[in-house]
Design an enzyme around this catalytic site. Structure first.
Site, PDB file in Angstrom:
ATOM      1  N   LYS A 116      46.518  37.502  36.622  1.00  0.00           N
ATOM      2  CA  LYS A 116      45.952  36.433  37.453  1.00  0.00           C
ATOM      3  C   LYS A 116      46.218  35.037  36.905  1.00  0.00           C
ATOM      4  CE  LYS A 116      42.350  38.972  39.920  1.00  0.00           C
ATOM      5  NZ  LYS A 116      42.821  40.310  39.608  1.00  0.00           N
ATOM      6  N   LYS A 158      36.545  36.093  36.813  1.00  0.00           N
ATOM      7  CA  LYS A 158      37.517  37.157  37.109  1.00  0.00           C
ATOM      8  C   LYS A 158      38.202  37.650  35.847  1.00  0.00           C
ATOM      9  CE  LYS A 158      38.902  35.535  41.730  1.00  0.00           C
ATOM     10  NZ  LYS A 158      40.070  35.117  42.541  1.00  0.00           N
ATOM     11  N   GLY A 164      40.901  45.494  42.515  1.00  0.00           N
ATOM     12  CA  GLY A 164      39.859  46.270  43.171  1.00  0.00           C
ATOM     13  C   GLY A 164      38.455  45.762  42.938  1.00  0.00           C
ATOM     14  N   LYS A 201      36.203  27.929  40.997  1.00  0.00           N
ATOM     15  CA  LYS A 201      35.131  27.510  41.883  1.00  0.00           C
ATOM     16  C   LYS A 201      35.030  28.538  43.005  1.00  0.00           C
ATOM     17  CE  LYS A 201      32.266  24.919  44.300  1.00  0.00           C
ATOM     18  NZ  LYS A 201      30.838  24.848  43.927  1.00  0.00           N
ATOM     19  N   HIS A 208      39.271  36.043  54.033  1.00  0.00           N
ATOM     20  CA  HIS A 208      40.347  36.598  53.207  1.00  0.00           C
ATOM     21  C   HIS A 208      41.505  36.902  54.155  1.00  0.00           C
ATOM     22  CE1 HIS A 208      41.484  39.549  49.769  1.00  0.00           C
ATOM     23  NE2 HIS A 208      42.559  39.205  50.445  1.00  0.00           N
ATOM     24  N   GLU A 288      46.011  35.778  45.262  1.00  0.00           N
ATOM     25  CA  GLU A 288      46.834  36.654  44.439  1.00  0.00           C
ATOM     26  C   GLU A 288      48.002  37.162  45.267  1.00  0.00           C
ATOM     27  OE1 GLU A 288      44.604  40.038  43.177  1.00  0.00           O
ATOM     28  OE2 GLU A 288      44.129  40.709  45.197  1.00  0.00           O
ATOM     29  N   ARG A 292      53.580  45.152  46.464  1.00  0.00           N
ATOM     30  CA  ARG A 292      53.733  46.522  46.976  1.00  0.00           C
ATOM     31  C   ARG A 292      53.411  46.542  48.453  1.00  0.00           C
ATOM     32  NH1 ARG A 292      48.435  47.345  47.865  1.00  0.00           N
ATOM     33  NH2 ARG A 292      46.941  46.639  46.311  1.00  0.00           N
ATOM     34  N   VAL A 295      47.729  48.886  52.050  1.00  0.00           N
ATOM     35  CA  VAL A 295      47.056  49.903  52.844  1.00  0.00           C
ATOM     36  C   VAL A 295      47.053  49.514  54.320  1.00  0.00           C
ATOM     37  CG1 VAL A 295      44.850  51.093  53.261  1.00  0.00           C
ATOM     38  CG2 VAL A 295      45.581  50.609  50.916  1.00  0.00           C
ATOM     39  N   ARG A 338      39.356  51.901  57.716  1.00  0.00           N
ATOM     40  CA  ARG A 338      39.622  52.935  56.713  1.00  0.00           C
ATOM     41  C   ARG A 338      38.532  54.000  56.801  1.00  0.00           C
ATOM     42  NH1 ARG A 338      41.706  49.579  51.387  1.00  0.00           N
ATOM     43  NH2 ARG A 338      42.765  47.895  52.511  1.00  0.00           N
TER      44      ARG A 338
END
Length: 452
Positions: A116, A158, A164, A201, A208, A288, A292, A295, A338
């Site tokens: 990160k 973080k 996850g 912050k 998201h 971030e 890959r 999902v 999901r």
């Protein structure tokens, strides 16, 4: 194009990759654990080989064994799916050393974007807007408290190597931050072997929103619109949709162009996702990059008509993208939920044997399935057993179809989160597009006994 691919994964994503490979005439090799010997993907592949015991360290994380099977079966490439070894730079490097194509970006890029702090520095250099914070590991809890005082509470602590939601915690006071620092640092060391922590912050009531990018090895990079993934539980996505009901055209294009520049700046190739936090004024901030397949990739496929697994394979085979940015037209609206084998009240896994499975049928319904009506859901892996993907001409049509499909989705023998999903999509806040990251806490937790 690659002629034979080993799939270093399991469940619904293994089935998903096999489906595309079969359509393209590519032979597939499945690898499986003792717990998965009767799983559908094992039967679906052209060849299947036992890795080892049920635990991931004995099977799906056994990179040496996976590479050994790849060489024995003369598989030219390895598709890692998501999770497990998909963002493991050392595995990608080992594939290179053995002359096996890793279907993903380079080990160097995986390593860079998996940290990160380092990824934040790289994206700052690329000109992406960042949440106020630091671009280096914190020295200790004292420094964290000092910086939090400068940023203003609340702040987000973080773990640098986290994922996850592990090692991540929102803090509203100095006392809370100091307590969280020690506990989350220990968790980060336990899960990732790296205790580096950093601070940002906290953007309140954000969305998201992520941008899907594709980049070939010839310098061509495009974005495939966005996915909104704001409805989450403990920083884990529950429902995703594309496009976002919040963005306007101007912001959508600005985020897409920023994602493309970010990918180009680090020499990215293959499929990747740039994730952003978007505030109430539509300001967006780099969060971030996932190096890959995601999902939630099916909803992007539904609104673009592209097969992202096929594109991954073509890129890994050295082909150029067969389209330009202007060719990617957004069509309709798609939503994915999901399906987890878990108690809808506690959100804890609910392993066991499925005794009956009845899937909804109808227009605009797509199933990504990793089980059958007789499957045994083991306690060894992530409890996601399927994904339900709905397409509509409009968001309203897609949402209505989803609500009806969930009412028809029937699983016996185990508990699932379908009641929770039904409650989410029936809520007026969801129907109106008011889907910030506190959606479940604000609208659902108050009405049931889910632990927050």
């Amino acid at each position: 194009m690659l002629k034979k691919i080993l799939i270093a994964n399991r469940g619904e994503i293994a089935e998903r990759i096999i489906k595309t490979c079969s359509r393209l005439g590519i032979k597939t090799v499945a690898v499986y654990s003792e717990a998965d010997k009767e799983a559908p993907f094992v039967e679906s592949a052209d060849e299947a080989y036992l890795l080892g015991g049920p635990r991931v360290q004995e099977s799906y994380l056994n990179s040496a064994k996976i590479l050994e099977i790849a060489k024995e079966t003369k598989a030219e490439g390895i598709h890692p799916g998501y999770g497990f070894l998909s963002e493991n730079a050392e595995f990608a490097k080992a594939c290179e050393a053995e002359g096996v194509v890793f279907i993903g970006p380079s080990p160097k890029v995986i390593s860079l974007m998996g940290k990160k702090v380092e990824s934040r520095i790289a994206m700052e250099a690329a000109g992406l807007p960042l949440v106020p914070g630091i671009s280096r590991p914190l020295k200790d809890a004292d420094e964290a408290a000092e910086l939090a005082g400068q940023f203003g509470y609340p702040v987000m602590l973080k773990a640098s190597a986290g994922g996850g939601g592990i090692g991540m915690q929102a803090c509203s006071t100095e006392a809370e931050l100091r307590k969280a620092f020690e506990g989350n640092q220990k968790r980060a060391v336990m899960f990732f072997g790296n205790g580096d922590m950093f601070l940002e912050k906290l953007i309140e009531k954000p969305r998201h929103i992520e941008i899907q990018v594709l980049a070939d090895k010839h310098g061509n990079t495009v974005y495939l619109w966005e996915r909104e993934c704001s409805i989450q539980r403990r920083h884990q996505k529950v429902l995703e949709e594309a496009p976002s009901p919040f963005l306007d055209r101007e912001t959508r294009e600005a985020m897409g162009k920023a994602a493309v520049e970010a990918a180009k700046s680090i020499g990215y190739s293959n499929a990747g996702t740039i994730e952003f936090l978007v505030d109430e004024e539509k300001n967006f901030y780099f969060l971030e990059m996932n190096t890959r397949l995601q999902v939630e990739h099916p909803i992007t496929e539904e609104i673009t008509g592209l097969d992202l697994v096929e594109e991954q394979i073509r890129i890994a085979s050295g082909e150029s993208l067969g389209f330009q940015q202007k060719d990617i037209v957004l069509k309709g609206h798609a939503i994915e939920v999901r399906i987890y084998a878990e108690d809808p009240k506690t959100m804890y896994p609910s392993p066991g044997k499925i005794t009956n499975l009845k899937l909804p049928q109808g227009t605009g319904i797509r199933h990504e399935l990793g089980v059958t009506s007789t499957s045994h859901v083991t306690p060894f892996y992530d409890p996601m057993i399927a994904k339900l993907v709905i397409k509509g001409r409009t968001r309203g049509e897609a949402a209505a179809r989803l609500e009806e499909a969930l009412a028809q989705y029937h699983v016996e023998g185990i508990k699932t989160n379908i009641p929770l999903l039904s409650e989410i999509v029936a809520h007026e806040a969801f129907k109106s597009g008011d889907t910030t990251t506190d959606f479940i806490q604000k609208n659902i937790v108050k009405t049931n006994t889910i632990s927050s």
